[in-house]
Write an enzyme that holds these catalytic residues in place. Structure first.
Site, mmCIF file in Angstrom:
data_model
loop_
_atom_site.group_PDB
_atom_site.id
_atom_site.type_symbol
_atom_site.label_atom_id
_atom_site.label_comp_id
_atom_site.label_asym_id
_atom_site.label_seq_id
_atom_site.Cartn_x
_atom_site.Cartn_y
_atom_site.Cartn_z
ATOM 1 N N SER A 280 6.547 3.556 13.069
ATOM 2 C CA SER A 280 7.517 4.643 13.137
ATOM 3 C C SER A 280 8.141 4.637 14.529
ATOM 4 O O SER A 280 7.521 4.208 15.502
ATOM 5 C CB SER A 280 6.835 5.990 12.902
ATOM 6 O OG SER A 280 7.687 7.069 13.260
ATOM 7 N N TYR B 126 -0.049 11.786 14.616
ATOM 8 C CA TYR B 126 0.796 10.839 13.883
ATOM 9 C C TYR B 126 1.351 9.771 14.823
ATOM 10 O O TYR B 126 1.297 8.569 14.527
ATOM 11 C CB TYR B 126 1.948 11.604 13.214
ATOM 12 C CG TYR B 126 2.923 10.733 12.456
ATOM 13 C CD1 TYR B 126 2.627 10.269 11.178
ATOM 14 C CD2 TYR B 126 4.153 10.379 13.012
ATOM 15 C CE1 TYR B 126 3.527 9.477 10.474
ATOM 16 C CE2 TYR B 126 5.055 9.592 12.318
ATOM 17 C CZ TYR B 126 4.735 9.146 11.055
ATOM 18 O OH TYR B 126 5.625 8.353 10.362
ATOM 19 N N THR C 184 0.853 -1.187 0.000
ATOM 20 C CA THR C 184 0.000 0.000 0.000
ATOM 21 C C THR C 184 0.892 1.242 0.000
ATOM 22 O O THR C 184 1.995 1.227 0.540
ATOM 23 C CB THR C 184 -0.951 0.025 1.211
ATOM 24 O OG1 THR C 184 -0.199 0.194 2.424
ATOM 25 C CG2 THR C 184 -1.770 -1.257 1.286
ATOM 26 N N GLY D 151 5.156 6.032 -3.146
ATOM 27 C CA GLY D 151 6.059 6.843 -2.347
ATOM 28 C C GLY D 151 7.455 6.261 -2.288
ATOM 29 O O GLY D 151 7.746 5.219 -2.885
ATOM 30 N N ILE E 258 9.377 4.880 0.296
ATOM 31 C CA ILE E 258 9.516 3.559 0.897
ATOM 32 C C ILE E 258 8.683 2.540 0.134
ATOM 33 O O ILE E 258 9.125 1.410 -0.108
ATOM 34 C CB ILE E 258 9.114 3.605 2.387
ATOM 35 C CG1 ILE E 258 10.140 4.417 3.182
ATOM 36 C CG2 ILE E 258 8.998 2.186 2.967
ATOM 37 C CD1 ILE E 258 9.795 4.609 4.648
#
Length: 244
Positions: free
Chosen positions: A139, A152, A7, A11, A13
């Protein structure tokens, strides 16, 4: 031939993940929402360079109906997903007191709800085969929290909790679920940072450099491989020592 779904594949990554799994001989499904040209160009490059099927599929992964439709397309073309890489995400800096309800909902939708929707859609096929790998991109801020990135950090922390709980639930069905927590990686998400900010982040990283999308892709390839057959429910930090 096994199939990997990435998914947010257009982008930095995501593109690296797609190439890395194509190099391993996987058919790859490149999910995108807005960057159609990038995704289709990447699919063409993968097909020509690595001689594996590559399919670009438009889908807003924060919308469960669209996710179901995407998996229907995958089922028609490949039967199902053997490796799911939940990579789609957005970042945003804002004081907590300035975050609107709409910003919060959008962050949760794209960064966390999407993981739930895609796992829910991928698991019936994996469970029926008693094999499969799910890799969720979290992250380091999901581990520690980041000032001015509460929404986030919250979404990325949620991914860690989902990973650990789901791994326990589907382990008896032969499905492994792990997460990767990238550190500071040079992608388009870093475009708002000044050169001074980037240098400071390098100085704060014990290895004195920032990560690359390939660093994350290499970790994902390992977690999907037989070399990691006894690893599940884990969070792998790929951060240059920034968070230990």
């Amino acid at each position: 031939m096994k199939t990997a779904l990435i998914t947010g594949a257009s982008g930095g990554i995501g593109s690296a993940l797609a190439v890395a799994f194509a190099q391993q001989g996987y058919a790859v499904v490149l999910n995108y929402n807005n960057s159609e040209e990038k995704a289709r160009r990447l699919a063409d490059v993968i097909t020509e360079s690595y001689r594996v099927p590559a399919l670009a599929v438009k889908c807003d992964v924060s919308d469960y109906t669209q996710v179901c439709n995407m998996f229907s397309v995958i089922e028609e073309n490949f039967g199902g997903v053997d490796v799911l890489l939940n990579n789609a995400g957005i970042s945003e800096q804002s004081l907590f007191t300035d975050i609107t309800a709409e910003q919060w909902r959008r962050m949760m939708g794209i960064n966390l709800d999407s993981v739930f929707y895609c796992c829910k859609s991928a698991l019936p096929y994996m469970i029926s085969k008693k094999s499969g790998v799910i890799i969720n991109i979290s992250s380091m801020w999901g581990q520690t929290g980041a000032s001015c990135e509460v929404h986030y950090s919250t979404a990325k922390a949620g991914i860690i909790g989902l990973t650990k709980a789901l791994a326990k639930e589907v382990g008896p069905s032969g499905v492994r679920v792990n997460a990767i927590a990238p550190g500071v990686v040079m992608t388009d998400m870093m475009s708002s940072f000044s050169e001074e900010d980037v240098c400071q982040l390098k100085d704060e990283t014990p290895l004195q450099k920032l990560g690359t999308p390939k660093n994350i892709a290499d970790a994902a390839v390992f977690l999907a491989s037989q070399k990691a057959e006894f690893i599940t429910g884990q969070l792998l930090g790929v951060n240059g020592g920034f968070v230990i």
